[in-house]
Design an enzyme around this catalytic site. Structure first.
Site, PDB file in Angstrom:
ATOM      1  N   LYS A 181       0.669  -1.093  -0.096  1.00 28.97           N
ATOM      2  CA  LYS A 181      -0.126   0.130   0.105  1.00 28.97           C
ATOM      3  C   LYS A 181       1.025   1.194  -0.129  1.00 28.97           C
ATOM      4  CE  LYS A 181      -3.577  -2.740  -0.060  1.00 28.97           C
ATOM      5  NZ  LYS A 181      -4.282  -3.056   1.095  1.00 28.97           N
TER       6      LYS A 181
HETATM    7  C1  LIG Z   1      -5.433  -4.281   1.637  1.00 31.86           C
HETATM    8  C2  LIG Z   1      -6.702  -4.210   1.637  1.00 31.86           C
HETATM    9  C3  LIG Z   1      -7.638  -4.525   2.636  1.00 31.86           C
HETATM   10  C4  LIG Z   1      -7.099  -5.182   3.985  1.00 31.86           C
HETATM   11  O1  LIG Z   1      -5.939  -4.605   4.518  1.00 31.86           O
HETATM   12  P1  LIG Z   1      -5.072  -5.487   5.503  1.00 31.86           P
HETATM   13  O2  LIG Z   1      -4.111  -4.516   5.794  1.00 31.86           O
HETATM   14  O3  LIG Z   1      -4.292  -6.344   4.411  1.00 31.86           O
HETATM   15  O4  LIG Z   1      -5.865  -5.998   6.072  1.00 31.86           O
HETATM   16  C5  LIG Z   1      -8.974  -4.186   2.754  1.00 31.86           C
HETATM   17  N1  LIG Z   1      -9.596  -3.696   1.650  1.00 31.86           N
HETATM   18  C6  LIG Z   1      -8.872  -3.592   0.420  1.00 31.86           C
HETATM   19  C7  LIG Z   1      -9.370  -2.752  -0.656  1.00 31.86           C
HETATM   20  C8  LIG Z   1      -7.412  -3.484   0.462  1.00 31.86           C
HETATM   21  O5  LIG Z   1      -6.854  -3.320  -0.606  1.00 31.86           O
END
Ligand SMILES: *Cc1c(COP(=O)(O)O)cnc(C)c1O
Length: 380
Positions: A181
């Site tokens: 991210k």
């Molecule tokens: C990455 C992501 C999540 C979950 O995040 P984590 O930190 O991996 O638990 C939820 N929704 C979307 C759209 C994501 O890309």
């Protein structure tokens, strides 16, 4: 292999983490407040940040924060990671899948309207790829029907919609700090809200439903606490908050680089009928978490499986975001969902392909990726 996304860590990040390791507080300490302030202030004025240990935990806390309970329905799009719908199920509520717009693949406000019932509590919009949903249209629906809005903004840190930043567009907005991210803490997430009471509920929820945390008790010199709700241990340790706060210092540069790479892809593939480029609405500045192409076999591209294989063979860590959530076996079995429920997402799923995009990519990586895509599609 060039991955589809990855973190950037520098000496300053390492110094910030080391400093916490030598301090008194490894968790529930002052670095949590600093990180929450850094993200909240970046996104807008008057926001409260609640740091938790994943984006998934942030979604769960958001559901608790807005009061989703057993028997409620929450509208979600299928073109997302499973956690967006799972957080509804965690509360004993029911996710109602509503299809996406054909061009942006974002939740379609007109289709949302048709699925609102007396049991609908909230809508979760997913700013898929980092392109914000049509939040004004969703807000109008929410106001008309007394619903809450939650933004799964895990792709959208730094994105803008009509001059407003992601984080300010819903009642609660959720971010993830997984290494692919925009900023990384390893695992981590955060909820942002302008409503103090919602923030308080989410803080309690991340700490077992207990009214005070260890630092508050230490400061007051007391021992008393009460568990008033059923919560979880979703705390994000200071070690990781320090990393996150340090990463925030470089976010603007990373966003600029992501936008630059997306612009180069846009130019490089514009003349290829075998490829459909991502749509960007005029009133939006995307954050470009991922770059999703669609292949067009009827315009001369090989099918997606073949393009996927070809690009993996050429060393590109391509991926597919996402298998529509309602097609996962658990949802089929437990909610009885199946093909035909969200035809736009299902059709798009056959064509989508995520190519690498992250700030640390060099210009020559970008050239390599462009050449590999053109060759594999066969439209050099
Ligand atoms: C990455 C992501 C999540 C979950 O995040 P984590 O930190 O991996 O638990 C939820 N929704 C979307 C759209 C994501 O890309």
């Amino acid at each position: 292999m060039i991955p589809y996304g990855r973190q950037s860590i520098d000496d300053e990040d390492i110094r910030a983490v080391t400093e916490v390791l030598r301090s008194d507080w490894l968790t529930t300490g002052p670095a949590v407040d600093r990180f929450e302030r850094a993200v909240a202030d970046y996104c807008g004025e008057g926001l409260h940040g609640v740091a938790v240990n994943s984006g998934t935990a942030a979604l769960h806390a958001a559901m608790a924060g807005i009061g989703v309970e057993q028997g409620d329905e929450v509208i979600v799009p299928p073109m997302t990671f499973a956690a967006t719908a799972n957080c509804v199920v965690y509360r004993g509520a029911r996710p109602v899948f509503v299809d996406v717009e054909p061009d942006t693949l974002l939740i379609d406000p007109e289709k949302v309207r048709k699925r609102i019932t007396p049991w609908t509590k909230a809508v979760i919009g997913v700013d898929y790829t980092g392109h914000p949903c049509d939040w004004d249209a969703l807000r109008a629906l929410a106001d008309e029907h007394g619903l809450k809005l939650v933004a799964d903004a895990c792709h959208a840190l730094g994105a803008e919609y009509r001059g407003r930043r992601a984080g300010t567009l819903a009642d609660v907005s959720v971010f993830s700090f997984h290494p692919v991210k925009h900023i990384a803490t390893g695992e981590g997430g955060m909820c942002l809200t302008a409503d103090e009471e919602t923030a308080r509920r989410m803080r309690t929820f991340r700490n077992h439903g207990i009214t005070t945390d260890a630092r508050e008790r230490a400061e007051r010199g007391g021992w008393f606490y009460e568990m008033r709700e059923l919560g979880f241990n979703y705390r994000l340790p200071d070690i990781l908050c320090a990393l996150g706060a340090s990463q925030m210092n470089r976010l603007d540069g990373w966003l600029a680089r992501r936008r630059e790479i997306a612009a180069r892809y846009g130019e490089a593939f514009a003349d290829m009928p075998g490829v459909t480029l991502p749509t960007v609405r005029e009133d939006v500045l995307p954050a470009w978490h991922i770059y999703v192409l669609r292949v067009n076999p009827e315009a001369g591209s090989p099918d997606r499986a073949e393009v996927f294989r070809g690009l993996r063979e050429r060393g590109l860590g391509v991926n597919v975001h996402y298998i529509p959530v309602h097609l996962h076996p658990w949802y089929r079995r437990r909610l009885g969902t199946s093909e035909g429920l969200c035809p736009v997402a299902e059709e798009a799923y056959e064509r989508i392909l995520t190519i690498p995009l992250f700030p640390a990519m060099s210009d020559s990586d970008v050239d390599t990726i462009i050449a590999a895509v053109r060759e594999t599609i066969g439209q050099v």
